[in-house]
Design a protein around this motif. Sequence first.
Motif, short mmCIF file in Angstrom:
data_model
loop_
_atom_site.label_atom_id
_atom_site.label_comp_id
_atom_site.label_asym_id
_atom_site.label_seq_id
_atom_site.Cartn_x
_atom_site.Cartn_y
_atom_site.Cartn_z
N ASN A 1 -37.04 32.22 -39.37
CA ASN A 1 -36.90 32.07 -37.92
C ASN A 1 -37.65 30.86 -37.38
O ASN A 1 -37.05 29.86 -37.02
N THR A 2 -38.96 30.93 -37.35
CA THR A 2 -39.75 29.81 -36.83
C THR A 2 -39.57 28.56 -37.68
O THR A 2 -39.39 27.46 -37.15
N GLY A 3 -39.58 28.72 -39.00
CA GLY A 3 -39.47 27.56 -39.88
C GLY A 3 -38.13 26.86 -39.77
O GLY A 3 -38.05 25.63 -39.62
N GLN A 4 -37.04 27.62 -39.86
CA GLN A 4 -35.70 27.01 -39.79
C GLN A 4 -35.43 26.37 -38.43
O GLN A 4 -34.83 25.29 -38.34
N LEU A 5 -35.87 27.06 -37.35
CA LEU A 5 -35.63 26.49 -36.03
C LEU A 5 -36.44 25.22 -35.82
O LEU A 5 -35.95 24.25 -35.23
N THR A 6 -37.67 25.21 -36.33
CA THR A 6 -38.49 23.99 -36.26
C THR A 6 -37.76 22.83 -36.92
O THR A 6 -37.66 21.73 -36.35
N GLU A 7 -37.24 23.06 -38.10
CA GLU A 7 -36.57 21.99 -38.84
C GLU A 7 -35.33 21.51 -38.10
O GLU A 7 -35.08 20.29 -38.02
N ALA B 1 -39.18 22.68 -18.56
CA ALA B 1 -39.99 21.60 -19.13
C ALA B 1 -40.35 21.85 -20.58
O ALA B 1 -40.72 20.92 -21.31
N GLY B 2 -40.24 23.11 -21.02
CA GLY B 2 -40.55 23.45 -22.40
C GLY B 2 -40.51 24.96 -22.57
O GLY B 2 -40.41 25.70 -21.60
N TRP B 3 -40.55 25.39 -23.81
CA TRP B 3 -40.56 26.84 -24.06
C TRP B 3 -41.48 27.16 -25.21
O TRP B 3 -41.77 26.33 -26.07
N ILE B 4 -41.97 28.41 -25.20
CA ILE B 4 -42.97 28.87 -26.16
C ILE B 4 -42.49 30.16 -26.77
O ILE B 4 -42.16 31.12 -26.06
N PRO C 1 -35.18 21.46 -24.82
CA PRO C 1 -36.48 21.04 -24.30
C PRO C 1 -37.57 21.15 -25.37
O PRO C 1 -37.36 21.80 -26.40
N PRO C 2 -38.72 20.53 -25.15
CA PRO C 2 -39.84 20.65 -26.10
C PRO C 2 -40.17 22.11 -26.37
O PRO C 2 -40.01 22.97 -25.50
N ALA C 3 -40.65 22.38 -27.58
CA ALA C 3 -40.93 23.75 -27.98
C ALA C 3 -42.29 23.87 -28.64
O ALA C 3 -42.74 22.97 -29.36
N LEU C 4 -42.94 25.00 -28.39
CA LEU C 4 -44.14 25.41 -29.10
C LEU C 4 -43.78 26.71 -29.82
O LEU C 4 -43.53 27.73 -29.17
N ALA D 1 -33.06 17.07 -34.81
CA ALA D 1 -32.30 16.64 -33.64
C ALA D 1 -33.13 15.75 -32.71
O ALA D 1 -32.65 15.33 -31.66
N GLY D 2 -34.38 15.48 -33.11
CA GLY D 2 -35.23 14.61 -32.32
C GLY D 2 -35.99 15.30 -31.21
O GLY D 2 -36.53 14.62 -30.32
N VAL D 3 -36.06 16.63 -31.26
CA VAL D 3 -36.76 17.39 -30.22
C VAL D 3 -38.25 17.47 -30.56
O VAL D 3 -38.62 17.62 -31.72
N ASP D 4 -39.09 17.38 -29.54
CA ASP D 4 -40.53 17.49 -29.71
C ASP D 4 -40.88 18.96 -29.96
O ASP D 4 -40.74 19.80 -29.07
N VAL D 5 -41.32 19.28 -31.18
CA VAL D 5 -41.66 20.65 -31.55
C VAL D 5 -43.07 20.68 -32.12
O VAL D 5 -43.42 19.89 -33.00
#
Length: 294
Positions: A232-238, A171-174, A214-217, A243-247
């Motif tokens: 890491n966190t910044g590039q993956l967020t972008e 359902a999501g990952w953190i 899936p959605p990510a935190l 891609a339209g993923v809820d982050v």
Amino acid sequence: MSIGSAKILVALLALLLATACSPLTPVNLLVPDDTYTLMADQPYGENERQKLDVYMPLEGAAEAPVVVFFYGGSWRSGNRADYAFVGEALASRGIITVVADYRVYPEVTYPAFVEDSAAATAWVRRQQDSWQTKRQPMFVMGHSAGAYNAAMLALDERWLSEHGMNAQEIAGWIGLSGPYEFLPIINPDVKPIFHHPDTPETSQPFYHAGPQSPPALLMAATPDKLVDPQRNTGQLTEKLRSAGVDVETHYYESLHHVTIIVVMADPLQWWEPVVDQVHDFVMRHSRASSEPDS
């Protein structure tokens, strides 16, 4: 615990971080042990390190979401018992929390620790049938190297598919301070783990991020010198957002690579709202998630 006492603990942690002693030992001594039911030493494989601990909420477990947590340690070290504070923090808030060991270097190299993480997650998914009348939403979570493991399960469908699971069952990952794109490898401790210089591009979570994710935190400490937060966190967020993923992404100025996970412990939760944000993300996406046929 009072703010004054917590500040003393922070000072103690700072001292311990400068020594060989693990900062997690005093943290766990101060964490409540009466806010959950512990199912310890559950084997998900035959190897001694293929075991996990389950932290059950005292009430409402039948309708509780599940988080499977993987710790860090550069894929070289770690022990699930050191992360009892993570299990307590989430179980006390109504989330079934699983803390899993996995094999590490030099016993194994990539991708064995990802395979172990997938096996542990699949074991939990099957066990939900005995814990719950209807399987509730499942999330994978990790810190540092463990965030890499969680990311690979969430973004690269190869690993869970080996156990008959599909991407929709996450359902999501953190991810807390996770390394998601680290080629070429610079850290000499990591090179042999990922077969440098022949590290496959597909070993990088960033490579697999796309509309199906899936959605990510994603959470990171701005001063982190071990895992670059922007790369890491910044590039993956972008990439996920494009891609339209809820982050949902949070950066913390007052934390660093280790304290970002330590502040989930009960005595330190005042420091930054990490545990609140994890809880809110899980509960929000649990409500939004519909259970697929299985």
